[in-house]
Motif scaffolding. Structure first.
Motif, PDB file in Angstrom:
ATOM      1  N   GLU A 104       0.806  -1.227   0.000  1.00 42.80           N
ATOM      2  CA  GLU A 104       0.000   0.000   0.000  1.00 42.80           C
ATOM      3  C   GLU A 104       0.835   1.270   0.000  1.00 42.80           C
ATOM      4  N   SER A 105       1.863   1.305   0.835  1.00 46.86           N
ATOM      5  CA  SER A 105       2.675   2.512   0.954  1.00 46.86           C
ATOM      6  C   SER A 105       4.098   2.214   0.537  1.00 46.86           C
ATOM      7  N   LYS A 106       4.566   2.869  -0.514  1.00 44.67           N
ATOM      8  CA  LYS A 106       5.924   2.661  -1.001  1.00 44.67           C
ATOM      9  C   LYS A 106       6.539   4.000  -1.391  1.00 44.67           C
ATOM     10  N   PRO A 107       7.866   4.115  -1.325  1.00 44.07           N
ATOM     11  CA  PRO A 107       8.526   5.367  -1.720  1.00 44.07           C
ATOM     12  C   PRO A 107       8.299   5.652  -3.205  1.00 44.07           C
ATOM     13  N   SER A 108       8.246   6.916  -3.554  1.00 46.64           N
ATOM     14  CA  SER A 108       8.018   7.293  -4.949  1.00 46.64           C
ATOM     15  C   SER A 108       9.189   6.904  -5.840  1.00 46.64           C
ATOM     16  N   ASN A 109      10.370   6.722  -5.248  1.00 47.58           N
ATOM     17  CA  ASN A 109      11.552   6.337  -6.029  1.00 47.58           C
ATOM     18  C   ASN A 109      11.850   4.844  -5.940  1.00 47.58           C
ATOM     19  N   ALA A 110      10.879   4.066  -5.441  1.00 43.76           N
ATOM     20  CA  ALA A 110      11.067   2.620  -5.315  1.00 43.76           C
ATOM     21  C   ALA A 110      11.044   1.961  -6.687  1.00 43.76           C
ATOM     22  N   THR A 111      11.935   0.995  -6.886  1.00 43.06           N
ATOM     23  CA  THR A 111      11.943   0.227  -8.130  1.00 43.06           C
ATOM     24  C   THR A 111      11.097  -1.030  -7.941  1.00 43.06           C
ATOM     25  N   LYS A 112      10.762  -1.682  -9.027  1.00 42.22           N
ATOM     26  CA  LYS A 112       9.978  -2.910  -8.949  1.00 42.22           C
ATOM     27  C   LYS A 112      10.762  -4.037  -8.284  1.00 42.22           C
ATOM     28  N   GLN A 113      12.096  -3.900  -8.244  1.00 44.61           N
ATOM     29  CA  GLN A 113      12.942  -4.927  -7.645  1.00 44.61           C
ATOM     30  C   GLN A 113      13.204  -4.676  -6.161  1.00 44.61           C
ATOM     31  N   GLY A 114      12.538  -3.684  -5.588  1.00 48.98           N
ATOM     32  CA  GLY A 114      12.714  -3.426  -4.168  1.00 48.98           C
ATOM     33  C   GLY A 114      13.882  -2.527  -3.830  1.00 48.98           C
ATOM     34  N   GLY A 115      14.326  -1.735  -4.793  1.00 53.16           N
ATOM     35  CA  GLY A 115      15.422  -0.803  -4.554  1.00 53.16           C
ATOM     36  C   GLY A 115      14.925   0.625  -4.462  1.00 53.16           C
ATOM     37  N   LEU A 116      15.835   1.531  -4.141  1.00 50.06           N
ATOM     38  CA  LEU A 116      15.552   2.958  -4.050  1.00 50.06           C
ATOM     39  C   LEU A 116      16.484   3.671  -5.013  1.00 50.06           C
ATOM     40  N   ALA A 117      15.952   4.125  -6.128  1.00 45.58           N
ATOM     41  CA  ALA A 117      16.761   4.767  -7.158  1.00 45.58           C
ATOM     42  C   ALA A 117      17.095   6.199  -6.729  1.00 45.58           C
ATOM     43  N   SER A 118      18.379   6.492  -6.621  1.00 49.16           N
ATOM     44  CA  SER A 118      18.810   7.816  -6.177  1.00 49.16           C
ATOM     45  C   SER A 118      19.888   8.346  -7.112  1.00 49.16           C
ATOM     46  N   PHE A 119      19.750   9.626  -7.469  1.00 42.77           N
ATOM     47  CA  PHE A 119      20.723  10.217  -8.384  1.00 42.77           C
ATOM     48  C   PHE A 119      20.743  11.726  -8.211  1.00 42.77           C
ATOM     49  N   VAL A 120      21.930  12.315  -8.239  1.00 40.07           N
ATOM     50  CA  VAL A 120      22.078  13.766  -8.235  1.00 40.07           C
ATOM     51  C   VAL A 120      23.013  14.127  -9.375  1.00 40.07           C
ATOM     52  N   GLY A 121      22.898  15.359  -9.866  1.00 37.57           N
ATOM     53  CA  GLY A 121      23.754  15.765 -10.974  1.00 37.57           C
ATOM     54  C   GLY A 121      23.045  15.643 -12.305  1.00 37.57           C
ATOM     55  N   SER A 122      23.841  15.549 -13.376  1.00 39.46           N
ATOM     56  CA  SER A 122      23.277  15.512 -14.723  1.00 39.46           C
ATOM     57  C   SER A 122      22.627  14.170 -15.002  1.00 39.46           C
ATOM     58  N   GLU A 123      21.847  14.108 -16.061  1.00 41.29           N
ATOM     59  CA  GLU A 123      21.131  12.887 -16.432  1.00 41.29           C
ATOM     60  C   GLU A 123      21.904  12.059 -17.466  1.00 41.29           C
ATOM     61  N   GLU A 124      23.205  12.177 -17.480  1.00 39.32           N
ATOM     62  CA  GLU A 124      23.987  11.407 -18.439  1.00 39.32           C
ATOM     63  C   GLU A 124      24.015   9.930 -18.051  1.00 39.32           C
ATOM     64  N   GLN A 125      24.423   9.102 -19.006  1.00 35.32           N
ATOM     65  CA  GLN A 125      24.515   7.665 -18.757  1.00 35.32           C
ATOM     66  C   GLN A 125      25.720   7.372 -17.876  1.00 35.32           C
ATOM     67  N   VAL A 126      25.469   6.927 -16.692  1.00 34.54           N
ATOM     68  CA  VAL A 126      26.544   6.587 -15.757  1.00 34.54           C
ATOM     69  C   VAL A 126      26.227   5.237 -15.143  1.00 34.54           C
ATOM     70  N   PRO A 127      27.231   4.561 -14.598  1.00 35.18           N
ATOM     71  CA  PRO A 127      26.990   3.250 -13.983  1.00 35.18           C
ATOM     72  C   PRO A 127      26.022   3.331 -12.797  1.00 35.18           C
TER      73      PRO A 127
END
Length: 268
Positions: free
Chosen positions: A58-81
């Protein structure tokens, strides 16, 4: 004539014995095959069921992935590992590895050289008297959602040797201490206070139940899922054979192989 008949009977009994052994062996092989197939089907059902529960929490973080992770990123949107980090806040080995890697992780993350996908788990809840792993993992989820800039620093505070409680001789950790760690990491007071309200505990539990069933998270030589576990672009980073002194340099080398400029600021 009598001797020949007796010999023939012996040969016949021996042939029947061999035939019976072959039939028995075939039955055993068939039974084992069905048994293993049943185990495999049950495993698939367990994985599928755990995955479905995770998707429908019912309640999940807005940045939660379907695999149960938390996607976090700062900076530019370039392709990075993408660096996936699987951790339990109470896990002593997780703390040891984080204390070695956190400086490098923080620098690369803040400079936008990597994306982070955090998988906070709670399978060590039973080692505490106050569901410590669930409470801290829920706080990680909330802070990664509302203040991703400071999530790596917050994890560093969790694993600070003066903060992380003992898995063996556990002493209760009140919410006010977790809030203080968050504020020391730079998290705004309002976010720090809300991070301990437990809103994502159920999501953490379902994410944990799914994570520990995943075959792709079993490192070579391991019999099952174990932390600490780090993956780089979906590939498990093996720490086998590395001394603690080598961990940071090897980790940076792994990332450098993905993108040449990664780690320059660390080496300089």
């Amino acid at each position: 004539m009598f001797q020949r008949t007796k010999s023939d009977k012996k040969k016949q009994r021996f042939a029947l014995f061999i035939t019976a052994c072959i039939i028995a062996a075939l039955i055993i092989v068939a039974f084992v095959g069905l048994f293993l197939q049943g185990i495999a089907e049950k495993h698939r059902d367990d994985v599928g069921g755990a995955y479905d529960l995770l998707q429908n929490v019912e309640s999940k973080p807005s940045n939660a992935t379907k695999q149960g992770g938390l996607a976090s990123f700062v900076g530019s949107e370039e392709q990075v590992p993408t660096v996936e980090i699987y951790l339990d806040p109470l896990c002593p080995a997780c703390g040891q590895v984080d204390r070695i890697l956190n400086d490098a992780l923080e620098k690369m993350y803040e400079e936008g050289q990597i994306k982070i996908e955090i998988h906070p788990l709670n399978f060590l809840d039973g080692k505490s008297t106050d569901t410590y792993s669930s409470r801290v993992s829920s706080a990680i989820a909330y802070i990664s959602e509302h203040d991703p800039e400071h999530i790596i620093k917050f994890i560093a505070k969790i694993y600070d040797e003066s903060n992380q409680p003992s898995e063996v001789n556990y002493a209760p950790v009140p919410d006010k201490e977790i809030i203080q760690w968050a504020k020391e990491a730079g998290v705004p007071s309002s976010i720090a206070k809300k991070s301990v309200d437990g809103r994502y505990v159920q999501w953490v539990t379902y994410a944990t139940n799914y994570t520990i069933t995943r075959d792709d998270l079993i490192a070579v030589g391991k019999e099952g899922f174990a932390t600490p576990l780090i993956r780089i672009d979906g590939n498990i980073w093996s720490m086998d054979g590395l001394s603690l002194d080598d961990l940071s340099n090897d980790f940076v080398r792994e990332l450098t192989s993905k993108k040449s400029e990664i780690g320059n600021s660390i080496r300089n």
